[in-house]
Structure formats: C-alpha cells, structure tokens
Design an enzyme around this catalytic site. Structure first.
Site, mmCIF file in Angstrom:
data_model
loop_
_atom_site.group_PDB
_atom_site.id
_atom_site.type_symbol
_atom_site.label_atom_id
_atom_site.label_comp_id
_atom_site.label_asym_id
_atom_site.label_seq_id
_atom_site.Cartn_x
_atom_site.Cartn_y
_atom_site.Cartn_z
ATOM 1 N N HIS A 6 0.775 -1.060 -0.024
ATOM 2 C CA HIS A 6 0.190 -0.032 0.071
ATOM 3 C C HIS A 6 0.921 1.308 -0.191
ATOM 4 O O HIS A 6 1.635 1.409 0.903
ATOM 5 C CB HIS A 6 -0.743 0.032 1.269
ATOM 6 C CG HIS A 6 -1.856 1.172 1.294
ATOM 7 N ND1 HIS A 6 -1.701 2.119 2.347
ATOM 8 C CD2 HIS A 6 -3.151 1.460 0.722
ATOM 9 C CE1 HIS A 6 -2.744 2.840 2.250
ATOM 10 N NE2 HIS A 6 -3.459 2.543 1.300
ATOM 11 N N GLU A 33 0.348 -0.658 -4.588
ATOM 12 C CA GLU A 33 -0.692 0.298 -4.843
ATOM 13 C C GLU A 33 -0.374 1.682 -4.854
ATOM 14 O O GLU A 33 0.610 2.159 -4.090
ATOM 15 C CB GLU A 33 -1.758 0.207 -3.783
ATOM 16 C CG GLU A 33 -2.919 0.777 -3.683
ATOM 17 C CD GLU A 33 -3.076 2.336 -3.173
ATOM 18 O OE1 GLU A 33 -3.964 2.979 -3.066
ATOM 19 O OE2 GLU A 33 -1.911 2.607 -2.190
ATOM 20 N N ASP A 35 -1.754 6.089 -5.464
ATOM 21 C CA ASP A 35 -2.843 7.177 -5.733
ATOM 22 C C ASP A 35 -2.019 8.321 -6.558
ATOM 23 O O ASP A 35 -1.101 8.545 -6.662
ATOM 24 C CB ASP A 35 -3.058 7.920 -4.259
ATOM 25 C CG ASP A 35 -3.507 7.135 -3.405
ATOM 26 O OD1 ASP A 35 -4.636 6.432 -3.086
ATOM 27 O OD2 ASP A 35 -2.497 6.658 -2.491
ATOM 28 N N HIS A 48 -1.296 10.903 -2.447
ATOM 29 C CA HIS A 48 -2.246 10.785 -1.992
ATOM 30 C C HIS A 48 -3.226 11.914 -1.430
ATOM 31 O O HIS A 48 -4.395 12.131 -1.969
ATOM 32 C CB HIS A 48 -2.133 9.716 -0.751
ATOM 33 C CG HIS A 48 -3.471 9.379 0.005
ATOM 34 N ND1 HIS A 48 -4.111 10.249 1.214
ATOM 35 C CD2 HIS A 48 -4.151 8.451 0.011
ATOM 36 C CE1 HIS A 48 -4.978 9.943 1.575
ATOM 37 N NE2 HIS A 48 -5.307 8.491 1.044
ATOM 38 N N GLU A 105 -5.335 4.287 -7.835
ATOM 39 C CA GLU A 105 -6.276 4.655 -7.495
ATOM 40 C C GLU A 105 -6.356 6.423 -7.771
ATOM 41 O O GLU A 105 -5.369 7.018 -7.536
ATOM 42 C CB GLU A 105 -6.576 4.725 -5.835
ATOM 43 C CG GLU A 105 -7.663 5.636 -5.171
ATOM 44 C CD GLU A 105 -7.882 5.576 -3.439
ATOM 45 O OE1 GLU A 105 -8.461 6.383 -3.203
ATOM 46 O OE2 GLU A 105 -7.059 4.788 -3.213
#
Length: 237
Positions: A6, A33, A35, A48, A105
């Site tokens: 993450h 992962e 953002d 993020h 994301e």
C-alpha cells in the site's frame, strides 16, 4: 491471496516515493498500490493527500501548483531525499518488474473532475499498458468507475467502499458495475458479506495486523493491501 504494498513499502519508507516502490517491488509480493492527482499544469503525480504538507518539506495544494514547483520539495528523508513521482515514472519502474501488478487509485473529489481518469487513460496508453491485466483501477467514486469502464474497458476496476455507504446503500448495490469490491478490514469484519460480494473479487485495505492478515486469508480475500509487506510474507508463510 495476493499481497500488495500500500503506497509502496510505506511502513518502512516514505510513502509513494521511488524508494518505497522499488523496495516493495523487490519483495516476493504480487504488486503495489498508488494514488494519483493532477497538478495545475495537467501532470499526473503520485500523491495521496490534496496538499503536500504532511508528506514533504513544503506546503500547498497539489491542484494549485505546477509539476516543476512540486518537484522542488523533498518527499523523502534528509538522508535519502526523494522527489514527487510522475505516474509515467512509476509506470516505467513497473516495466522492470513484469511479474508485478499495479493498483491505481484516482482521488476524488477533484477540481479537474473527469480529466483525472482521462489522463490516466492517456498515460497508460502511452506506456502500452492500457490493456495489460497487471493494471487494476480503484476508486471511491462511482463516476470514476463509469469513466474507467468507458476509457479502459480491458482493465479491472475495484470500487472502494466508503464507510458512509452503509447509511444509504444497505444492500451494497453498485450501479457502476465494478469487477471487484474494496472494503476496509474494519468494514469487512463488521459486514463479512462484503467479501466476495455477488461473486466479485475482494480488494482489502489496509491490513497491518497479523491476526487480520490471517483473517483475510481464511475468509477468501483475493487481494490484501498492507503497509507492511514483509510482515505479511512472514505471517502468511
């Protein structure tokens, strides 16, 4: 069950930095992962928060700064300085690890609206990854899910379940028709029906406790996002 780092190996290195991704990708895990947000001049950066205050030595809104301005700040440590990444740079790093997946994301709400997903599609096409099954798209926004379905139909999309959804959507009906569902570990343990909901794959975030890691494995979670990928490897071994 797949293990995904993450924000990179964010439990050990500054989140979403080249160092965090590179160290995570070296591990025998399944992927990472990230953002993404748009800058004022339309560049997709790996970030993020809507501001850089928490993660850098600077301050300001990402959407109100040009990329070259953001590039001046240190998002690493004093001993290991890092610069904010473009999505292009992360995709280039991923090419060195052809066995690893990326869960990408898009952050909303955004002043740029649909342009966020449009630019993700452009950058993935430029990198030749717009039909690559290693790329997975995730978002808390149903509108983003629908845009992804139109712009990048070959890729799987996971709808990240907002805890507030339960107040108005008790039956978990997702009209955006994602390929997978992404509850938090807290939500899933309180409402186990979310795991494998309607036959969809489950992306679980953010799992850092060993007991929760074992719970995910034993309850059929497909993808587990964690800040501590080495701990996950040790726990599940």
């Amino acid at each position: 069950m797949k293990i995904v780092a993450h924000r990179g190996y964010s439990g050990k290195y500054p989140e979403l930095t080249h160092r965090a991704f590179d160290e995570a990708l070296k591990l025998p895990i399944d992927g990472v992962e990230c953002d993404v947000r748009l800058t004022r001049d339309g560049r997709l950066v790996v970030q993020h928060d809507k501001t850089i205050d928490r993660t850098s030595d600077g301050t300001g809104l990402v959407a109100k700064m040009d990329f070259e301005e953001l590039r001046q700040f240190n998002v690493g440590t004093e001993d290991d300085p890092q610069r904010i990444l473009l999505l292009d740079e992360l995709l280039e790093l991923m090419q060195d690890y052809p066995d690893k997946e990326l869960y990408l994301e898009t952050k909303h709400p955004s002043r740029f609206g649909p342009e966020v997903e449009e630019q993700v599609a452009v950058r993935l096409r430029y990198a030749g990854l717009h039909e690559d099954p290693r790329i997975n798209l995730i978002s808390f926004s149903h509108a983003a899910m629908r845009r992804f379905a139109r712009l990048l139909p070959a890729l799987d999309c996971y709808y990240l379940v907002d805890p507030r959804d339960a107040r108005w959507n008790r039956n978990h009906i997702f009209f955006s028709k994602p390929a997978g569902v992404g509850p938090s570990i807290t939500q899933a343990k309180a409402d186990p029906v979310l795991v494998g909901l309607r036959g969809m794959n489950t992306y679980m975030w953010t799992v850092d406790d060993p007991d929760d890691m074992i719970w995910c494995r034993d309850n059929g979670v497909d993808v587990m996002a964690t800040n501590l990928p080495e701990l996950a490897l040790e726990t599940l071994r």
